[in-house]
Write a protein that holds these residues in place. Structure first.
Motif, short mmCIF file in Angstrom:
data_model
loop_
_atom_site.label_atom_id
_atom_site.label_comp_id
_atom_site.label_asym_id
_atom_site.label_seq_id
_atom_site.Cartn_x
_atom_site.Cartn_y
_atom_site.Cartn_z
N ASP A 153 0.85 -1.10 0.11
CA ASP A 153 0.10 0.13 -0.06
C ASP A 153 0.91 1.18 -0.04
OD1 ASP A 153 -1.51 2.25 0.69
OD2 ASP A 153 -3.02 0.92 1.68
N GLY A 154 1.03 1.93 -1.22
CA GLY A 154 1.78 3.10 -1.19
C GLY A 154 1.70 4.11 -0.30
N GLY A 155 0.29 4.54 -0.03
CA GLY A 155 0.06 5.74 0.84
C GLY A 155 0.57 5.12 2.33
N ARG A 156 0.22 4.13 2.69
CA ARG A 156 0.64 3.70 4.23
C ARG A 156 2.26 3.62 4.33
NH1 ARG A 156 -3.00 -1.33 6.39
NH2 ARG A 156 -4.95 0.05 7.16
N LEU A 157 2.90 3.17 3.21
CA LEU A 157 4.06 3.09 3.10
C LEU A 157 4.81 4.39 3.22
CD1 LEU A 157 6.60 1.08 2.90
CD2 LEU A 157 6.38 1.35 0.40
N ALA A 158 4.33 5.20 2.29
CA ALA A 158 5.01 6.84 2.34
C ALA A 158 4.58 7.34 3.84
CB ALA A 158 4.36 7.52 1.38
N ALA A 159 3.52 7.08 4.36
CA ALA A 159 3.38 7.66 5.89
C ALA A 159 4.04 7.23 6.90
CB ALA A 159 1.72 7.44 6.13
N ALA A 160 4.39 5.84 6.82
CA ALA A 160 5.39 5.14 7.80
C ALA A 160 6.69 5.80 7.51
CB ALA A 160 5.20 3.70 7.52
N VAL A 161 7.15 6.10 6.51
CA VAL A 161 8.69 6.41 6.16
C VAL A 161 8.47 7.89 6.60
CG1 VAL A 161 10.20 7.40 4.34
CG2 VAL A 161 9.00 5.15 3.94
N GLU A 162 7.51 8.85 6.54
CA GLU A 162 7.69 10.06 6.83
C GLU A 162 7.68 10.00 8.47
OE1 GLU A 162 8.30 12.87 5.42
OE2 GLU A 162 8.74 11.41 3.70
N ARG A 163 7.03 9.04 9.17
CA ARG A 163 6.73 9.13 10.57
C ARG A 163 8.27 8.93 11.21
NH1 ARG A 163 2.88 5.09 14.04
NH2 ARG A 163 3.63 5.75 16.02
N LEU A 164 8.96 7.84 10.48
CA LEU A 164 10.32 7.64 11.14
C LEU A 164 11.10 8.71 10.60
CD1 LEU A 164 10.65 3.62 10.66
CD2 LEU A 164 9.95 5.02 12.48
N ARG A 165 11.27 9.33 9.54
CA ARG A 165 12.05 10.30 9.30
C ARG A 165 11.79 11.57 10.37
NH1 ARG A 165 11.79 10.24 2.61
NH2 ARG A 165 13.32 8.61 2.37
N SER A 166 10.64 11.69 10.68
CA SER A 166 10.30 12.92 11.56
C SER A 166 11.04 12.57 12.90
CB SER A 166 8.78 13.03 11.82
OG SER A 166 8.16 11.87 12.47
N GLU A 167 11.18 11.48 13.12
CA GLU A 167 12.09 10.97 14.64
C GLU A 167 13.43 11.12 14.46
OE1 GLU A 167 9.97 7.28 15.54
OE2 GLU A 167 8.11 8.12 15.89
N ALA A 194 15.34 9.26 11.97
CA ALA A 194 15.80 8.00 11.46
C ALA A 194 15.93 8.19 9.94
CB ALA A 194 14.67 6.77 11.43
N THR A 195 16.95 7.20 9.38
CA THR A 195 17.34 7.47 8.11
C THR A 195 16.44 5.96 7.47
OG1 THR A 195 19.56 8.14 8.32
CG2 THR A 195 19.12 6.95 6.25
#
Length: 251
Positions: free
Chosen positions: A39-53, A55-56
């Protein structure tokens, strides 16, 4: 000993739930992480969430049950992102029905998702790890790798297979400096178990059945994952670590 700084981890099925929590835990220990999902939308949201914390993080959207997609994705990651030092085979699914009512289509879908994916992604990543003479693979098993419940016979069979596939991988690949272990969650609060959490009868039964007297929180899995991914477990191979509050210890 537990630091993952300078290492790169691929976690399959990591847009939400346990997979996301595992990726987050590895990132917290210093790893660069690659999230996977369909699921591209969920994947993008998960990536942004970790980046905001801090993470690389990278995203890799591919079907873990497709041999061609898996091979192409792993080759692309190794070439464009860098060597995969840690693989967490987390992608999985559940289907509940009495076994006599279970269709062949449901069986096939569940086995492809829960078992074939571990073989396909594990094999593709291990080929590179073998060349480097090092690597960590963590396959997500379950308390159902050991115990059954009504209406989940197919799932139990799949997770029993993952347990034994983990041991087989450790036997074949241990000589190349690769450790392959399983992580076996008990009952955790996730989107997939929300209905069970809200079922008062089931929840009361489970809490009474669990020595720790509670449901697991996904954050409870992070420490075990970091241990199995780090140098702290350099002589742990072919082992299944159950994180279940003691469910597998008692009748």
């Amino acid at each position: 000993m537990f630091s993952l700084a300078g290492r790169r981890a691929l976690v399959t099925g990591s847009s939400t739930g346990i997979g996301f929590a595992l990726a987050r835990g590895l990132a917290g220990a210093g790893a660069e992480v690659v999230l996977n999902g369909r699921d591209g939308g969920r994947l993008a949201a998960a990536v942004e969430r970790l980046r905001s914390e801090g993470a690389t993080v990278h995203a890799a959207s591919f079907d873990v049950t497709s041999p061609d997609e898996v091979d192409a994705a792993i080759e692309g990651m190794e070439r464009d992102i860098g060597p995969i030092d840690i693989l967490v085979n987390n992608a999985g699914m559940q289907r509940r029905a009495p076994l006599e009512q279970f269709s062949h289509g449901q069986w096939d879908e569940l086995m492809k998702t829960n078992v074939d994916s571990v073989f396909l992604v594990g094999r593709a990543v291990a080929r590179h790890m073998i060349e480097r003479k090092r690597g960590k693979i963590i396959n997500i098993c379950s308390v159902q790798s050991e115990l059954g419940r009504p209406s989940i016979a197919a799932y139990t069979a799949s997770k029993g297979a993952v347990k034994m596939l983990t041991k087989g991988m450790a036997i074949d690949w241990g000589q190349y400096g690769i450790q392959v272990n399983g992580l076996g969650p008990g009952y955790f609060k996730t989107e997939l178990t929300e209905a069970l959490v809200k079922d008062e009868n089931f929840s009361n039964w489970l809490i009474g059945r669990t020595p720790s007297r509670r449901w697991g929180d996904v954050e409870d899995l992070a420490g075990a994952a970091v241990f199995l991914a780090s140098d702290a477990s350099s002589f742990v191979n072919g082992h299944i670590l159950y994180v279940d509050g003691g469910v597998t210890a008692t009748l």
